[in-house]
Design an enzyme around this catalytic site. Structure first.
Site, PDB file in Angstrom:
ATOM      1  CE  LYS A  46     -19.667  11.160  22.916  1.00 16.56           C
ATOM      2  NZ  LYS A  46     -20.802  10.925  22.595  1.00 16.56           N
ATOM      3  CG  ASN A  47     -19.705   7.001  21.519  1.00 18.33           C
ATOM      4  OD1 ASN A  47     -20.273   7.948  22.330  1.00 18.33           O
ATOM      5  ND2 ASN A  47     -19.356   6.756  20.350  1.00 18.33           N
ATOM      6  CB  CYS A  67     -24.733  15.120  16.670  1.00 18.69           C
ATOM      7  SG  CYS A  67     -23.254  15.170  17.642  1.00 18.69           S
ATOM      8  NE  ARG A 121     -27.720  10.084  15.367  1.00 19.24           N
ATOM      9  CZ  ARG A 121     -26.723  10.382  16.360  1.00 19.24           C
ATOM     10  NH1 ARG A 121     -26.274  11.330  16.591  1.00 19.24           N
ATOM     11  NH2 ARG A 121     -25.709   9.537  16.934  1.00 19.24           N
ATOM     12  CG  ASP A 177     -36.566   2.538  12.517  1.00 21.36           C
ATOM     13  OD1 ASP A 177     -35.634   3.298  12.928  1.00 21.36           O
ATOM     14  OD2 ASP A 177     -36.462   1.786  11.330  1.00 21.36           O
ATOM     15  CE  LYS A 204     -29.261   2.315   8.546  1.00 20.43           C
ATOM     16  NZ  LYS A 204     -29.725   3.622   8.291  1.00 20.43           N
ATOM     17  CB  SER A 253     -28.987   0.667  15.413  1.00 20.46           C
ATOM     18  OG  SER A 253     -28.988   1.518  16.605  1.00 20.46           O
ATOM     19  CG  ASP A 311     -18.388   8.655  16.147  1.00 26.07           C
ATOM     20  OD1 ASP A 311     -19.143   9.169  15.375  1.00 26.07           O
ATOM     21  OD2 ASP A 311     -18.771   8.031  17.003  1.00 26.07           O
ATOM     22  CB  ILE A 366     -22.788   5.332   9.376  1.00 26.88           C
ATOM     23  CG1 ILE A 366     -21.882   4.661   9.112  1.00 26.88           C
ATOM     24  CG2 ILE A 366     -23.842   5.083  10.534  1.00 26.88           C
ATOM     25  CD1 ILE A 366     -21.951   3.090   9.188  1.00 26.88           C
ATOM     26  NE  ARG A 378     -22.705  16.139  22.819  1.00 24.73           N
ATOM     27  CZ  ARG A 378     -22.908  15.493  21.813  1.00 24.73           C
ATOM     28  NH1 ARG A 378     -22.855  16.111  20.374  1.00 24.73           N
ATOM     29  NH2 ARG A 378     -23.125  14.108  21.849  1.00 24.73           N
TER      30      ARG A 378
HETATM   31  C1  UD1 Z   1     -23.529   5.599  18.207  1.00 25.27           C
HETATM   32  C2  UD1 Z   1     -22.369   6.471  18.655  1.00 25.27           C
HETATM   33  C3  UD1 Z   1     -22.016   7.620  17.662  1.00 25.27           C
HETATM   34  C4  UD1 Z   1     -21.699   6.699  16.480  1.00 25.27           C
HETATM   35  C5  UD1 Z   1     -22.810   5.663  15.909  1.00 25.27           C
HETATM   36  C6  UD1 Z   1     -22.438   5.061  14.668  1.00 25.27           C
HETATM   37  C7  UD1 Z   1     -22.794   6.577  21.167  1.00 25.27           C
HETATM   38  C8  UD1 Z   1     -23.269   7.497  22.149  1.00 25.27           C
HETATM   39  N1  UD1 Z   1     -22.836   7.308  19.762  1.00 25.27           N
HETATM   40  O1  UD1 Z   1     -24.808   6.262  17.975  1.00 25.27           O
HETATM   41  O2  UD1 Z   1     -20.857   8.392  18.280  1.00 25.27           O
HETATM   42  O3  UD1 Z   1     -21.604   7.942  15.459  1.00 25.27           O
HETATM   43  O4  UD1 Z   1     -23.102   4.938  16.980  1.00 25.27           O
HETATM   44  O5  UD1 Z   1     -21.162   4.386  14.913  1.00 25.27           O
HETATM   45  O6  UD1 Z   1     -22.567   5.457  21.193  1.00 25.27           O
HETATM   46  N2  UD1 Z   1     -31.036   4.001  12.790  1.00 25.27           N
HETATM   47  C9  UD1 Z   1     -32.021   3.984  12.512  1.00 25.27           C
HETATM   48  N3  UD1 Z   1     -33.174   3.360  13.390  1.00 25.27           N
HETATM   49  C10 UD1 Z   1     -33.015   3.494  14.612  1.00 25.27           C
HETATM   50  C11 UD1 Z   1     -31.619   3.721  15.256  1.00 25.27           C
HETATM   51  C12 UD1 Z   1     -30.652   4.148  13.975  1.00 25.27           C
HETATM   52  O7  UD1 Z   1     -32.483   4.079  11.277  1.00 25.27           O
HETATM   53  O8  UD1 Z   1     -33.740   3.012  15.558  1.00 25.27           O
HETATM   54  C13 UD1 Z   1     -29.564   4.529  11.785  1.00 25.27           C
HETATM   55  C14 UD1 Z   1     -29.024   5.801  12.298  1.00 25.27           C
HETATM   56  O9  UD1 Z   1     -29.776   6.996  11.710  1.00 25.27           O
HETATM   57  C15 UD1 Z   1     -27.893   5.538  11.492  1.00 25.27           C
HETATM   58  C16 UD1 Z   1     -27.529   4.353  11.941  1.00 25.27           C
HETATM   59  O10 UD1 Z   1     -28.794   3.676  12.093  1.00 25.27           O
HETATM   60  O11 UD1 Z   1     -28.079   5.840  10.193  1.00 25.27           O
HETATM   61  C17 UD1 Z   1     -26.579   3.826  12.719  1.00 25.27           C
HETATM   62  O12 UD1 Z   1     -26.917   4.527  13.904  1.00 25.27           O
HETATM   63  P1  UD1 Z   1     -26.500   3.938  15.316  1.00 25.27           P
HETATM   64  O13 UD1 Z   1     -25.344   2.986  15.469  1.00 25.27           O
HETATM   65  O14 UD1 Z   1     -27.948   3.754  16.194  1.00 25.27           O
HETATM   66  O15 UD1 Z   1     -26.000   5.292  16.237  1.00 25.27           O
HETATM   67  P2  UD1 Z   1     -26.065   5.716  17.714  1.00 25.27           P
HETATM   68  O16 UD1 Z   1     -26.182   4.432  18.518  1.00 25.27           O
HETATM   69  O17 UD1 Z   1     -27.065   6.730  17.714  1.00 25.27           O
END
Ligand code: UD1
Length: 429
Positions: free
Chosen positions: A22-23, A126, A131, A134, A171, A173, A316, A338, A408
């Site tokens: 999915k991801n 979720c 989340r 920034d 960080k 992401s 996950d 995370i 999902r």
């Molecule tokens: C993706 C995955 C999700 C998984 C996550 C972490 C998909 C569709 N989803 O989610 O299943 O749980 O990676 O492996 O691939 N953050 C910030 N600012 C931002 C963006 C993120 O602070 O602008 C923080 C988030 O709140 C979190 C951390 O960074 O604490 C990691 O998030 P991120 O890796 O971005 O997760 P997703 O890409 O949303």
């Protein structure tokens, strides 16, 4: 509303085909916005999130056609689907669509890169933490975009195109790495992303983008270099196997005991989780085209884990691992690093008789001898699968409500488990 009914107590034995991830599927589908040519994705899982993103892409003008209904010689329902964004008819992704799935926010990257403008609602998804977005904004601004947030929308403009830049994420992401990588493919000049996410889904997206004519190197490491090109073409790409689905079923087998081959997946995608599983006393071996997971008798040993970005233990799989630890022979500590609010499964596992205490970001799980079936409800996708794992061994009947969370991200969950001997069915009330 549908629920999953489980009568616990059966071992799992047989073969479970692993679906496309999915991801990976979601960013790959979004990448189709970068070209007016056709992007064909094989092994696309049938999931509610994939359907939802298809609707969102349709809103931007992407034509979607399904070719292989089912793959030959496969028990899975994977499809081959072509996405053609010949004309982008709308650069706005509205709240009504984006609020249902966080990843749909990611359309901001390709729309901005190809059209010079995008207006995308702040996301939903979720309920596992705040989340924020920034990091996306920082990354796109580094590429020269003007960004404003107004009335719940992120409005991004780059009228004279994006420009390559050196940028370091503060960080790690996954989503922001996907978006910046996609946007930079069409930027003028070279972009270097430091502290990039190293998840296999990032590498899969880079591989697909390169097949479309992008010039990306270093994906899978923390520094990704992208030389901008003027346009991308179509391509054909196979979605990589779902490592979270793989890990979930591996933990289910560790929980119930039995002997299962997870077919069409690879241990390279989740070494950390598989090593942890081995430490619990489960046999995990690589076999041709898959992974064999076996536990025949013996206690489940307690193991401490802490989630981390790839190649660490995936967040996950945290809930599912906690499900397994509820029956361990001793005490384990599970730390979530995370997301700040990813323990909602704790109180539901407690309804099944688990003994878990929470202190900040660490859960202490004291293994119990027996779980007892109960009605439970999950508030997110992976938490729901932890309840299924616990239900598979709980004495009597467990009903996991709000099945839409499972739909999902898990293709044919009840069929896959039933074929291996579990007593699992979907009930519509
Ligand atoms: C993706 C995955 C999700 C998984 C996550 C972490 C998909 C569709 N989803 O989610 O299943 O749980 O990676 O492996 O691939 N953050 C910030 N600012 C931002 C963006 C993120 O602070 O602008 C923080 C988030 O709140 C979190 C951390 O960074 O604490 C990691 O998030 P991120 O890796 O971005 O997760 P997703 O890409 O949303």
């Amino acid at each position: 509303m549908d629920r999953i009914k489980i009568i616990g107590g059966n071992e799992l034995n047989g073969i479970i085909p692993i679906s496309g991830a999915k991801n990976a599927a979601l960013p790959l589908m979004i990448a189709s916005l970068l070209t007016d040519d056709t992007l064909t994705l094989e092994n696309l899982p049938r999931l509610a999130d994939v359907e939802q993103l298809t609707r969102i892409l349709g809103n931007h003008g992407v034509d979607v056609s399904v070719s292989g209904r089912r793959e030959k010689q496969s028990q899975s329902y994977a499809r081959t689907v072509s996405f053609t964004a010949r004309h982008i008819v709308d650069t706005t992704a509205p709240y009504e669509l984006v609020s249902k799935m966080r990843a749909s926010f990611w359309v901001i990257g390709p729309l901005l890169a190809r059209m010079g403008t995008a207006k995308v609602s702040l996301p939903g998804g979720c309920a596992i933490g705040t989340r924020p977005v920034d990091l996306f904004i920082d990354g796109l601004e580094a590429l020269g975009a003007d960004i404003e947030i107004e009335n719940g929308y992120v409005i991004a403009n780059a009228k004279s195109g994006l420009k390559g830049a050196d940028f370091e994420f503060s960080k790690v992401s996954v989503g922001a790495t996907h978006v910046m990588m996609m946007a930079a493919t069409l930027a003028k000049g070279t972009t270097r992303i430091s502290n990039a996410a190293r998840e296999p889904e990032v590498s899969d997206l880079a591989k697909c983008l390169n097949a479309m004519g992008a010039k990306i190197s270093g994906a899978g490491t923390s520094v990704i270099t992208i030389e901008g090109v003027t346009s991308l073409s179509g391509a054909r790409h196979r979605v990589l196997p779902d490592r979270i689905e793989t890990g979930t079923y591996a933990m289910a087998v560790a929980m119930t005991g039995g002997d299962v081959v997870l077919a069409g997946t690879s241990s390279d995608l989740l070494n950390s989780a598989l090593d942890t599983l081995r430490t619990t006393g489960t046999e995990v071996t690589s076999v041709e085209n898959g992974i064999r997971v076996r536990r025949q008798g013996g206690d489940i040993q307690p193991v401490d884990v802490s989630t981390d970005p790839f190649p660490g233990f995936p967040t996950d799989l945290q809930a599912q691992f906690m499900g397994l630890m509820t029956m361990a022979n001793g005490v384990s500590k599970i730390t979530e690093t995370i997301f700040e609010n990813r323990f909602m499964h704790v109180q539901e596992l407690a309804r099944l008789g688990a003994n878990i205490s929470l202190d900040g970001q660490t859960a202490t799980v004291t293994g119990v001898k027996e779980l007892k079936g109960a009605p439970v409800m999950a508030t997110d996708l992976r938490a729901s699968s932890a309840l299924v794992i616990a239900g598979l061994v709980a004495d009597g009947e467990t009903n996991v409500n709000r099945v839409y969370h499972l739909d999902r991200g898990f293709e044919q969950l009840e069929e896959k488990l039933t074929r291996c001997g579990a007593n699992v069915s979907r009930v519509s009330d």
